[in-house]
Design a protein around this motif. Sequence first.
Motif, mmCIF file in Angstrom:
data_model
loop_
_atom_site.group_PDB
_atom_site.id
_atom_site.type_symbol
_atom_site.label_atom_id
_atom_site.label_comp_id
_atom_site.label_asym_id
_atom_site.label_seq_id
_atom_site.Cartn_x
_atom_site.Cartn_y
_atom_site.Cartn_z
ATOM 1 N N UNK A 124 0.840 -1.197 0.000
ATOM 2 C CA UNK A 124 0.000 0.000 0.000
ATOM 3 C C UNK A 124 0.878 1.252 0.000
ATOM 4 N N UNK A 125 2.026 1.180 0.657
ATOM 5 C CA UNK A 125 2.981 2.293 0.636
ATOM 6 C C UNK A 125 3.617 2.400 -0.742
ATOM 7 N N UNK A 126 3.873 1.264 -1.371
ATOM 8 C CA UNK A 126 4.469 1.256 -2.711
ATOM 9 C C UNK A 126 3.571 1.938 -3.723
ATOM 10 N N UNK A 127 2.260 1.713 -3.603
ATOM 11 C CA UNK A 127 1.337 2.359 -4.534
ATOM 12 C C UNK A 127 1.421 3.874 -4.436
ATOM 13 N N UNK A 128 1.521 4.394 -3.225
ATOM 14 C CA UNK A 128 1.639 5.839 -3.042
ATOM 15 C C UNK A 128 2.987 6.336 -3.561
ATOM 16 N N UNK A 129 4.047 5.578 -3.315
ATOM 17 C CA UNK A 129 5.371 5.941 -3.837
ATOM 18 C C UNK A 129 5.332 6.074 -5.347
ATOM 19 N N UNK A 130 4.666 5.120 -6.017
ATOM 20 C CA UNK A 130 4.631 5.157 -7.482
ATOM 21 C C UNK A 130 3.895 6.395 -7.992
ATOM 22 N N UNK A 131 2.859 6.828 -7.268
ATOM 23 C CA UNK A 131 2.123 8.023 -7.701
ATOM 24 C C UNK A 131 2.982 9.276 -7.573
ATOM 25 N N UNK A 132 3.740 9.390 -6.490
ATOM 26 C CA UNK A 132 4.666 10.524 -6.365
ATOM 27 C C UNK A 132 5.671 10.524 -7.514
ATOM 28 N N UNK A 133 6.160 9.352 -7.864
ATOM 29 C CA UNK A 133 7.158 9.238 -8.920
ATOM 30 C C UNK A 133 6.548 9.539 -10.285
ATOM 31 N N UNK A 134 5.380 8.989 -10.554
ATOM 32 C CA UNK A 134 4.729 9.206 -11.848
ATOM 33 C C UNK A 134 4.419 10.673 -12.103
#
Length: 285
Positions: free
Chosen positions: A25-35
Amino acid sequence: MDSDDLGLFGPGSVTWKVHEEPILIVAGLRSLYLQSLHPRAMAGVAQNSNYRSDAWGRLVRTATYVGTTIYGTTAEAEAAGLRVRRRHARLRATDLFTGEEFRVDDPELLRWVHVTEVESFLDTARRAGLPLTADEIDGYYTEQRRSAALVGLDPATVPGTAAEVADYYRRIRPELRMTREAAETALFLTAPPIPWKLSLPARIGLNLGPPRWAYFGIAGTALALLPAWARRMYGGLGLPTTALSADLSVRALRLTLATLPRRWREGPLQQAAKERAARLAGTPA
């Protein structure tokens, strides 16, 4: 038959091993910041999405899609991919720097979203303490080419090893920048609106401090887990101590999540997939 179908991956895959982790669930948020650091990807979302007015609904739909591609039957995964391809094919956006109109299903944009997502899943799981060998890491990226194909990408054009992902990031970094839209999206991701069921107590004077601060902690960890070059683009420090602090935080959170009952840690798609696998193997789920 669907009852005998274990989907695109199955219990022996690295993908199932990685996605067993609730910490993603933390990874999903990380990917949005990166995208958000890709101007065209950000424009495509901002001009075609209602994420500000339906943030939690969009999160649930995205999580359901990922769960379907990982744990659904082959037919379910392919149907989910077809729906995404049909939706993307209709969408256009305008580049705010050049004024050029572009397709949201441009392979370059689809590849960016795919790579940042799977790299975020893998990096977060590893740094949270999931043991993976070098072969398993490469195996995960190779397996995830099947997910890339669902959205319309040619698997041969998608990075399939850790070295290829690192090279992809090196090549695309000159195209990334901190735009106003990226900054606004990052702020929104860090402090999204509270779902109505949680906001109701606040309206009658109850304190929602702990849930809000808990989310701030998760968002802060997701930001700190970004690559050093991405943290610098957000105005943070790309120091090793920042990464170490993020590692400690995500490891502690993983241990906490591991104490939750299975029915809270696993969604219905994951439970159904495990039941199919156990039935075929002749063992209890």
